[in-house]
Design an enzyme around this catalytic site. Structure first.
Site, PDB file in Angstrom:
ATOM      1  N   LYS A 219      44.232  28.129  27.747  1.00 32.26           N
ATOM      2  CA  LYS A 219      43.534  28.747  26.617  1.00 32.26           C
ATOM      3  C   LYS A 219      44.490  29.106  25.476  1.00 32.26           C
ATOM      4  CE  LYS A 219      39.659  28.766  28.990  1.00 32.26           C
ATOM      5  NZ  LYS A 219      40.159  28.129  30.216  1.00 32.26           N
TER       6      LYS A 219
ATOM      7  N   ARG B 226      47.813  47.833  38.435  1.00 32.77           N
ATOM      8  CA  ARG B 226      47.102  49.105  38.304  1.00 32.77           C
ATOM      9  C   ARG B 226      45.913  49.233  39.254  1.00 32.77           C
ATOM     10  NH1 ARG B 226      44.421  48.250  32.291  1.00 32.77           N
ATOM     11  NH2 ARG B 226      43.149  46.433  32.782  1.00 32.77           N
ATOM     12  N   ASP B 227      45.670  48.225  40.088  1.00 32.99           N
ATOM     13  CA  ASP B 227      44.513  48.232  40.988  1.00 32.99           C
ATOM     14  C   ASP B 227      44.932  48.754  42.359  1.00 32.99           C
ATOM     15  OD1 ASP B 227      42.309  47.680  42.598  1.00 32.99           O
ATOM     16  OD2 ASP B 227      41.760  45.911  41.422  1.00 32.99           O
TER      17      ASP B 227
ATOM     18  N   ASN C  32      42.697  25.809  35.261  1.00 33.28           N
ATOM     19  CA  ASN C  32      41.868  26.621  36.150  1.00 33.28           C
ATOM     20  C   ASN C  32      42.357  26.530  37.594  1.00 33.28           C
ATOM     21  OD1 ASN C  32      40.430  26.845  33.800  1.00 33.28           O
ATOM     22  ND2 ASN C  32      38.458  26.313  34.681  1.00 33.28           N
TER      23      ASN C  32
ATOM     24  N   PHE D  39      47.408  34.967  42.364  1.00 35.29           N
ATOM     25  CA  PHE D  39      48.739  34.352  42.348  1.00 35.29           C
ATOM     26  C   PHE D  39      49.719  35.173  43.177  1.00 35.29           C
ATOM     27  CE2 PHE D  39      53.053  34.716  40.754  1.00 35.29           C
ATOM     28  CZ  PHE D  39      53.512  33.435  41.012  1.00 35.29           C
TER      29      PHE D  39
ATOM     30  N   GLU E 216      34.400  29.676  24.076  1.00 30.23           N
ATOM     31  CA  GLU E 216      34.587  28.658  25.109  1.00 30.23           C
ATOM     32  C   GLU E 216      34.555  27.272  24.481  1.00 30.23           C
ATOM     33  OE1 GLU E 216      33.082  28.282  29.681  1.00 30.23           O
ATOM     34  OE2 GLU E 216      31.542  28.566  28.168  1.00 30.23           O
TER      35      GLU E 216
ATOM     36  N   ASP F 268      50.931  50.075  35.035  1.00 31.98           N
ATOM     37  CA  ASP F 268      50.352  49.217  34.003  1.00 31.98           C
ATOM     38  C   ASP F 268      51.484  48.714  33.113  1.00 31.98           C
ATOM     39  OD1 ASP F 268      48.894  48.182  31.756  1.00 31.98           O
ATOM     40  OD2 ASP F 268      47.219  49.502  32.270  1.00 31.98           O
TER      41      ASP F 268
ATOM     42  N   LYS G  46      43.343  47.064  45.538  1.00 32.93           N
ATOM     43  CA  LYS G  46      43.951  45.802  45.947  1.00 32.93           C
ATOM     44  C   LYS G  46      45.290  46.053  46.640  1.00 32.93           C
ATOM     45  CE  LYS G  46      41.891  42.695  42.537  1.00 32.93           C
ATOM     46  NZ  LYS G  46      42.159  41.807  41.380  1.00 32.93           N
TER      47      LYS G  46
ATOM     48  N   VAL H  29      34.722  29.417  38.211  1.00 35.28           N
ATOM     49  CA  VAL H  29      33.423  28.771  38.328  1.00 35.28           C
ATOM     50  C   VAL H  29      33.208  28.238  39.736  1.00 35.28           C
ATOM     51  CG1 VAL H  29      34.230  26.487  37.579  1.00 35.28           C
ATOM     52  CG2 VAL H  29      31.853  27.168  37.156  1.00 35.28           C
TER      53      VAL H  29
END
Length: 344
Positions: free
Chosen positions: A133, A41-42, A173, A18, A261, A67, A45, A181
């Site tokens: 979710k 925190r990456d 998704n 995003f 799921e 973080d 990236k 997926v």
């Protein structure tokens, strides 16, 4: 008309899919933006993004390794910020079930840190990105997202009269998002084989693109009153149709659902129907309880040019009125590949 001139924007979890799309579109369409701070925190990236956007060409970008669990670091990043988009979360079902304490620290306590820092720094527009979710959750990830949504909605009651607005955008998704997926099926088709594993042939999901999410975020920045949960209108797709669109010659092998799921994703529950309005391109769930910014349903209806939904309304991927076909999925996949791979 949204005006981002001289605005400073902070994106938690901003090095994800995003954040990358938001930066691309915002720099293109709103060249007057003062600063976009990527907070995550990456560091790898961050490095990739810094190479993609060299400082001399894109002085508006800033990269903070941090973080959302670290409130002091987050507070420093929030200084002078006008708009905060909270996209940081732990979101894989298996990892959340196996590491519940870590999920709670990031998705719930981290969200509360974002709220506290936004209040302390007087950030006017604060938007959390959520997931389908969070509606009728069957997993710890979903339950933690529901709590996060509730925290954001309730935060509008403790602004102390300040011009601060907290809202949530809940969606399905995302095509091409890491761990999706789509990418999994594409990779399996690429390496070959006779079978394509699917969890359950009855499964359906909502589908949205990062472009659509960014467009809705821009809209919410401009229009939010505070306390709303925005849900875009999205098509659904059948898992079997997606598999056929990507790998038509491979047989489908059912392997069973993952823990937590569901066969279909709900995104607006029937219990929310009395507080849900339908606009042209989205639904908006207005707050059940509001203390500091009391507004009637009539005000929301007029402001968003929306109408109440029926009392038995619920929005689910298996009863959706819009469904992708194998052909439309194949065309979207082709455009996704053309844009993300062949053009580069």
């Amino acid at each position: 008309m949204l005006n981002l001139d001289n605005k400073t924007i902070l994106i938690t979890g901003g090095s994800g899919s995003f954040g990358r799309k938001f930066i691309e579109i915002t720099l293109r369409d709103y060249p007057g933006v003062k600063k976009i701070i990527v907070y995550s925190r990456d560091e790898m990236k961050h490095l990739e993004m810094m190479r993609l956007y060299p400082e001399k060409q894109f002085p508006q970008l800033r990269f903070f390794v941090g973080d959302v669990r670290d409130k002091d670091r987050l507070m420093r990043a929030c200084e002078g910020v006008d708009i905060l988009i909270h996209a940081a979360s732990l979101m894989t079902l298996e990892a959340s079930e196996y590491n519940p304490d870590e999920t709670i620290k990031t998705n719930i306590l981290g969200t509360q840190n974002v709220i506290d820092c936004a209040l302390k720094c007087g950030i006017r527009n604060v938007i959390a990105l959520s997931s389908d979710k969070a509606c009728a959750p069957a997993s710890l990830y979903g339950a933690s997202q529901l709590v996060s949504d509730k925290l954001f909605v309730a935060a509008n009651n403790i602004t102390g009269g300040k011009d601060i607005h907290f809202s949530v955008i809940r969606y399905g998704n995302v095509m091409g998002a890491k761990g999706s997926v789509f990418l999994y099926f594409m990779e399996r088709a690429k390496i070959g084989g006779r079978e394509l594993p699917v969890t359950d042939k009855r499964m359906t999901r909502f589908l949205i693109s990062n472009q659509q999410v960014v467009d809705l975020v821009h809209y919410v920045i401009e229009k939010q009153l505070g306390g709303e949960i925005f849900v875009p209108k999205m098509p659904s797709y059948r898992l079997t149709d997606l598999a056929t669109a990507i790998a038509p010659k491979m047989e489908l092998k059912e392997i069973g659902k993952r823990p937590g799921e569901k066969l279909a994703d709900d995104i607006i529950a029937e219990s929310d129907a009395d507080n849900t309005l339908e606009a042209r391109d989205f639904y908006v769930i207005i707050p059940f309880m509001s203390y500091s910014k009391k507004r009637s349903i009539e005000e929301y209806k007029e402001y968003y040019r929306a109408t109440p939904v029926p009392s038995d309304f619920h929005y689910s991927s298996n009863t959706n009125t819009m469904f992708e076909t194998v052909e439309t999925l194949r065309e979207k996949i082709r455009r996704y590949i053309d844009y993300n791979f062949r053009a580069k």
